[in-house]
Write an enzyme that holds these catalytic residues in place. Structure first.
Site, PDB file in Angstrom:
ATOM      1  N   ALA A  87       0.825  -1.212   0.000  1.00 48.87           N
ATOM      2  CA  ALA A  87       0.000   0.000   0.000  1.00 48.87           C
ATOM      3  C   ALA A  87       0.861   1.265   0.000  1.00 48.87           C
ATOM      4  O   ALA A  87       0.468   2.278  -0.579  1.00 48.87           O
ATOM      5  CB  ALA A  87      -0.927  -0.004   1.212  1.00 48.87           C
ATOM      6  N   CYS A 133      -4.280   1.516  14.710  1.00 55.44           N
ATOM      7  CA  CYS A 133      -4.639   0.559  15.766  1.00 55.44           C
ATOM      8  C   CYS A 133      -3.473   0.357  16.718  1.00 55.44           C
ATOM      9  O   CYS A 133      -3.380  -0.666  17.392  1.00 55.44           O
ATOM     10  CB  CYS A 133      -5.128  -0.758  15.169  1.00 55.44           C
ATOM     11  SG  CYS A 133      -3.894  -1.593  14.179  1.00 55.44           S
TER      12      CYS A 133
HETATM   13  N1  SAH Z   1      -9.383  -3.342   6.917  1.00 57.87           N
HETATM   14  C1  SAH Z   1      -9.373  -4.729   7.288  1.00 57.87           C
HETATM   15  C2  SAH Z   1      -8.334  -5.047   8.352  1.00 57.87           C
HETATM   16  C3  SAH Z   1      -6.925  -4.650   8.005  1.00 57.87           C
HETATM   17  S1  SAH Z   1      -5.707  -5.513   8.886  1.00 57.87           S
HETATM   18  C4  SAH Z   1     -10.775  -5.174   7.720  1.00 57.87           C
HETATM   19  O1  SAH Z   1     -11.652  -4.324   7.894  1.00 57.87           O
HETATM   20  O2  SAH Z   1     -10.984  -6.373   7.874  1.00 57.87           O
HETATM   21  C5  SAH Z   1      -4.264  -5.007   8.071  1.00 57.87           C
HETATM   22  C6  SAH Z   1      -4.044  -5.629   6.701  1.00 57.87           C
HETATM   23  O3  SAH Z   1      -2.905  -4.990   6.124  1.00 57.87           O
HETATM   24  C7  SAH Z   1      -3.740  -7.108   6.680  1.00 57.87           C
HETATM   25  O4  SAH Z   1      -4.648  -7.761   5.853  1.00 57.87           O
HETATM   26  C8  SAH Z   1      -2.320  -7.215   6.079  1.00 57.87           C
HETATM   27  O5  SAH Z   1      -2.190  -8.327   5.190  1.00 57.87           O
HETATM   28  C9  SAH Z   1      -2.225  -5.932   5.315  1.00 57.87           C
HETATM   29  N2  SAH Z   1      -0.897  -5.374   5.087  1.00 57.87           N
HETATM   30  C10 SAH Z   1       0.154  -5.334   5.939  1.00 57.87           C
HETATM   31  N3  SAH Z   1       1.174  -4.628   5.387  1.00 57.87           N
HETATM   32  C11 SAH Z   1       0.748  -4.206   4.165  1.00 57.87           C
HETATM   33  C12 SAH Z   1       1.330  -3.414   3.130  1.00 57.87           C
HETATM   34  N4  SAH Z   1       2.559  -2.910   3.249  1.00 57.87           N
HETATM   35  N5  SAH Z   1       0.599  -3.175   2.023  1.00 57.87           N
HETATM   36  C13 SAH Z   1      -0.654  -3.667   1.894  1.00 57.87           C
HETATM   37  N6  SAH Z   1      -1.246  -4.417   2.840  1.00 57.87           N
HETATM   38  C14 SAH Z   1      -0.559  -4.680   3.962  1.00 57.87           C
END
Ligand code: SAH
Length: 390
Positions: free
Chosen positions: A276, A333
């Protein structure tokens, strides 16, 4: 029973209902000071104050369960569980059968997390003291009328600090299926408790997802850090024109695809596997709504300074990619990052982009993630809905 005497002047937080007693507050211990067990806590004048679970190996020497002289047994846990259940049953929508049933200190059961996924419960026992009462707690939970099976997924740093390793598996049969079907505000989800992140689903974002549904109609939406696509699904349900779902985890996106199809959105927009941070920096287009729900970037207090850099980067690039009048739903979080600091970081990001934004709503933990008034530091999830001017 262990008797623990506090140093002079250290009784105030106990009086005020704070659930933790740190090793530095302890003057002396009577009884088997090397054993984990139930402890009575006294002030330096030997007045009884409270009762909790003692662990000589933990810096948090006692986690308090009660400020009354009541016996800690199966009935005690059953009473606490019944109170927690009543909060959820009284106030959660009847179209939701997945919620956090026990939220640790917020339900006056420090160290215990229990998530309900339809007929199944997933438990996390974080302390050695609770391990002693595991059978009692499982028995009390099994007695709830909707409970079919109970699974354990106890892992993480707190257990290490308590001198415990990870522990996972079935606590009460039957085993949960590979994917448990649940409903949240009438949306259907599938929860993978064994291989999924945390206990399998992010129950804590339910209210923020519902807010997204109310602002999504006709809009283009980017769901960053999507996990199993829950924000995306609410956006589509709310009438979004286009949704892009982005996560770095392939299994999470595969699950998102199944969930979108299950809800009647087999072509629920683009599912992108990627980082991301990189996507937000480089993407060559703009959106009406962007959701930023990263994992915790600060696991310890000492990580906060470094984490603010990560949050600023994400928010800055998200703000740059919003259409005029667009909305940013941004979250942290990280328990160690206060809402004040988070808002300052987002403010800094806005200043650097040269855009003006207002807070249209504050977002946070839903009713099944209560925070004890006496232990406010447990509030970990904070969010802002921002609208950029032009
Ligand atoms: N929004 C989600 C929860 C997010 S938890 C819901 O409502 O269910 C955080 C997420 O970020 C995880 O799925 C993890 O795989 C992802 N993640 C961690 N690092 C990341 C990165 N650098 N780029 C994209 N996704 C990432």
């Amino acid at each position: 029973m262990i008797r623990l005497y506090l140093k002079s002047g250290r009784e105030r937080p106990v009086h005020n209902g704070h659930p933790w007693i740190f090793s530095g507050a302890v003057e002396s211990v009577e009884g088997d000071a090397e054993a984990v067990g139930v402890a009575d806590v006294f002030d330096c004048k030997k007045n009884w104050l409270a009762r909790g679970l003692y662990n000589p190996k933990s810096q948090i020497r006692v986690r308090l369960l009660t400020w009354r002289e009541e016996t800690i047994d199966r009935d005690f846990f059953a009473r606490r569980i019944a109170q927690a259940l009543k909060l959820r049953q009284d106030f959660l929508s009847t179209t939701t059968n997945a919620y956090r049933l026990i939220n640790g200190e917020g339900d006056f059961l420090p160290g215990l997390i229990v998530d309900r996924y339809a007929d199944f419960l997933v438990c996390q026992f974080f302390t050695a003291g609770l391990e002693l009462f595991k059978d009692d707690i499982v028995a009390a939970l099994s007695a709830l009328e909707f409970v079919h099976g109970i699974f354990e997924k106890s892992e993480g740093r707190v257990r290490d600090e308590e001198g415990l390793g990870p522990s996972a598996g079935v606590l009460a049969s039957p085993e949960p299926p590979d994917l448990i079907p649940i409903e949240e505000n009438s949306f259907k989800f599938l929860v993978d408790v064994r291989r999924g992140q945390k206990t399998g689903f992010f129950l804590d974002q339910r209210d923020s997802r519902a807010f997204l549904a109310t602002v999504a109609r006709g809009r283009t939406v980017l769901d960053c850090f999507s996990y199993s696509g829950a924000f995306s699904l609410y956006a589509l349900g709310g009438g979004a024109k286009e949704v892009i779902t982005l996560d770095s985890s392939r299994p999470a996106l595969e699950l998102a695809e199944k969930i979108l199809a299950l809800n009647g959105f087999p072509d629920g927009g683009e599912l992108l596997k990627g980082d991301a941070f990189a996507y937000l920096k480089e993407c060559g287009r703009t959106f009406d709504v962007i959701v930023l729900d990263p994992p915790s970037l600060a696991h310890r207090r000492s990580d906060v300074a470094a984490a603010t850099g990560g949050y600023k980067f994400l928010n800055l690039h998200a703000l740059r990619h919003l259409n005029p009048g667009g909305l940013l739903l941004t979250f942290s979080c990280s328990q160690h990052l206060s809402i004040d600091l988070f808002q300052k970081v987002v403010f800094g990001a806005a200043v650097d982009t040269g855009r003006k934004a207002s807070v249209v709503k504050r977002l946070g933990q839903p009713i099944d993630h209560p925070v004890s008034l006496h232990h406010p530091e447990a509030e970990y999830l904070k969010g802002l809905a921002l609208r950029v001017l032009d």
